[in-house]
Design an enzyme around this catalytic site. Structure first.
Site, mmCIF file in Angstrom:
data_model
loop_
_atom_site.group_PDB
_atom_site.id
_atom_site.type_symbol
_atom_site.label_atom_id
_atom_site.label_comp_id
_atom_site.label_asym_id
_atom_site.label_seq_id
_atom_site.Cartn_x
_atom_site.Cartn_y
_atom_site.Cartn_z
ATOM 1 C CB ILE A 1 -7.379 -10.634 -13.974
ATOM 2 C CG1 ILE A 1 -5.766 -10.776 -14.061
ATOM 3 C CG2 ILE A 1 -7.895 -10.537 -15.362
ATOM 4 C CD1 ILE A 1 -5.315 -11.986 -14.895
ATOM 5 C CG LEU A 2 -10.700 -5.996 -11.672
ATOM 6 C CD1 LEU A 2 -10.912 -4.455 -11.776
ATOM 7 C CD2 LEU A 2 -11.532 -6.297 -10.249
ATOM 8 N N GLY B 1 0.736 -1.250 -0.150
ATOM 9 C CA GLY B 1 0.178 -0.001 -0.055
ATOM 10 C C GLY B 1 0.734 1.313 0.062
ATOM 11 C CG ASN C 1 1.303 3.761 -5.669
ATOM 12 O OD1 ASN C 1 1.660 4.925 -6.180
ATOM 13 N ND2 ASN C 1 1.873 2.817 -6.381
ATOM 14 N NE ARG D 1 -10.085 -14.071 -12.937
ATOM 15 C CZ ARG D 1 -9.130 -14.228 -12.184
ATOM 16 N NH1 ARG D 1 -8.792 -12.887 -11.661
ATOM 17 N NH2 ARG D 1 -8.005 -15.003 -12.317
ATOM 18 C CG HIS E 1 1.362 -1.641 -15.684
ATOM 19 N ND1 HIS E 1 0.931 -2.991 -15.121
ATOM 20 C CD2 HIS E 1 2.400 -1.919 -16.764
ATOM 21 C CE1 HIS E 1 1.907 -3.800 -15.725
ATOM 22 N NE2 HIS E 1 2.366 -3.333 -16.693
ATOM 23 C CB SER F 1 1.543 3.541 -17.887
ATOM 24 O OG SER F 1 2.619 3.772 -18.468
ATOM 25 C CG ASN G 1 -3.967 -0.402 -12.556
ATOM 26 O OD1 ASN G 1 -3.749 -0.917 -11.369
ATOM 27 N ND2 ASN G 1 -3.261 -1.224 -13.664
ATOM 28 C CD GLU H 1 -5.346 -4.478 -24.586
ATOM 29 O OE1 GLU H 1 -4.238 -4.796 -24.958
ATOM 30 O OE2 GLU H 1 -6.065 -3.415 -25.354
ATOM 31 C CD GLN I 1 7.070 1.281 -4.558
ATOM 32 O OE1 GLN I 1 7.813 1.260 -3.453
ATOM 33 N NE2 GLN I 1 6.054 0.274 -4.277
ATOM 34 C CG ASP J 1 -1.561 -4.339 -17.029
ATOM 35 O OD1 ASP J 1 -2.214 -3.993 -16.074
ATOM 36 O OD2 ASP J 1 -1.128 -5.228 -16.819
#
Length: 231
Positions: A106-107, A26, A28, A79, A123, A150, A121, A157, A185, A159
């Site tokens: 992965i959503l 955590g 970020n 999922r 990445h 990014s 998000n 899709e 980071q 990322d």
């Protein structure tokens, strides 16, 4: 989007409601919490959720008196069932923005479509390079001279959603996964709060054509954090 709306009879804008999802340390999240503590910040982190009960980052939220919740993905048979429970929880929180900050899931397409335009998000690569995992090692193996992070809208899709902004770091001759990752980071901790702020102010949106809009106009190129901007 309902952020920065002024209620009738009030001169004080309503802050955007932010929910942050994490899976691990955590860092970020901590940067976002610190940014949101500023009185003028246009968003409020109303809850922090994790798919892992042991996620260390939950402690940051608890220390800041932010509501936390855990939906343990190991307790769900699919999922789809996990995402369905997460959708239910998020709907009850009524977020204007959902920030994925090291959320290692992965959503499903249904989840992403449900919250379209409200999902951000981070990445650790200069997308479209190195979608997926082990991005720092892959950059080193490829002999890249620049690497980075990014911030993008989440679409179906993995990322692959429209990139809003990036920050670069040089790849040094003696870099390891750990040293390169630490510098990336550090840039994330600067860039992510800026983009979240702009979203909460209504300056950044996702168009029906999956274009990133800044102040109502498509961005001509991915926004870049200057190298001399630090925390």
């Amino acid at each position: 989007m309902t952020s920065q709306m002024t209620p009738s009879g009030s001169g004080t804008p309503t802050k955007a409601r932010i929910v942050v999802l994490i899976s691990g340390a955590g860092t970020n999240l901590q940067a976002l919490i610190e940014a949101a503590m500023a009185t003028e910040f246009p968003g409020q982190i109303v809850a922090v959720g994790s798919n892992r009960p042991e996620a260390a980052g939950l402690q940051y939220a608890e220390q800041a008196n932010i509501e936390t919740f855990v939906i343990d993905h190991t307790r769900y048979s699919s999922r789809e069932s996990f995402d369905g429970e997460l959708i239910h929880k998020l709907e009850n929180l009524n977020p204007d923005l959902i920030v994925l900050a090291g959320f290692m899931r992965i959503l499903t397409d249904d989840f992403v479509r449900h919250f379209r335009g409200r999902l951000l998000n981070v990445h650790p690569s200069l997308l479209p390079k190195y979608q997926g995992l082990k991005t720092h090692a892959r950059a080193l193996e490829a002999g890249d001279t620049a690497h980075g992070t990014s911030i993008h809208f989440v679409t179906e899709e993995l990322d692959g959603g429209p990139v809003i902004a990036q920050a670069q770091v040089p790849v040094l001759e003696n870099d390891t996964d750990q040293t390169l990752g630490a510098r990336v980071q550090a840039r994330e901790h600067v860039l992510y709060p800026i983009i979240v702020r702009w979203f909460c102010e209504g300056r950044i949106n996702l168009s029906e054509k999956d274009e990133v809009l800044f102040d109502g106009e498509p961005i001509p190129a991915i926004l870049t954090l200057p190298a001399d901007v630090y925390q």
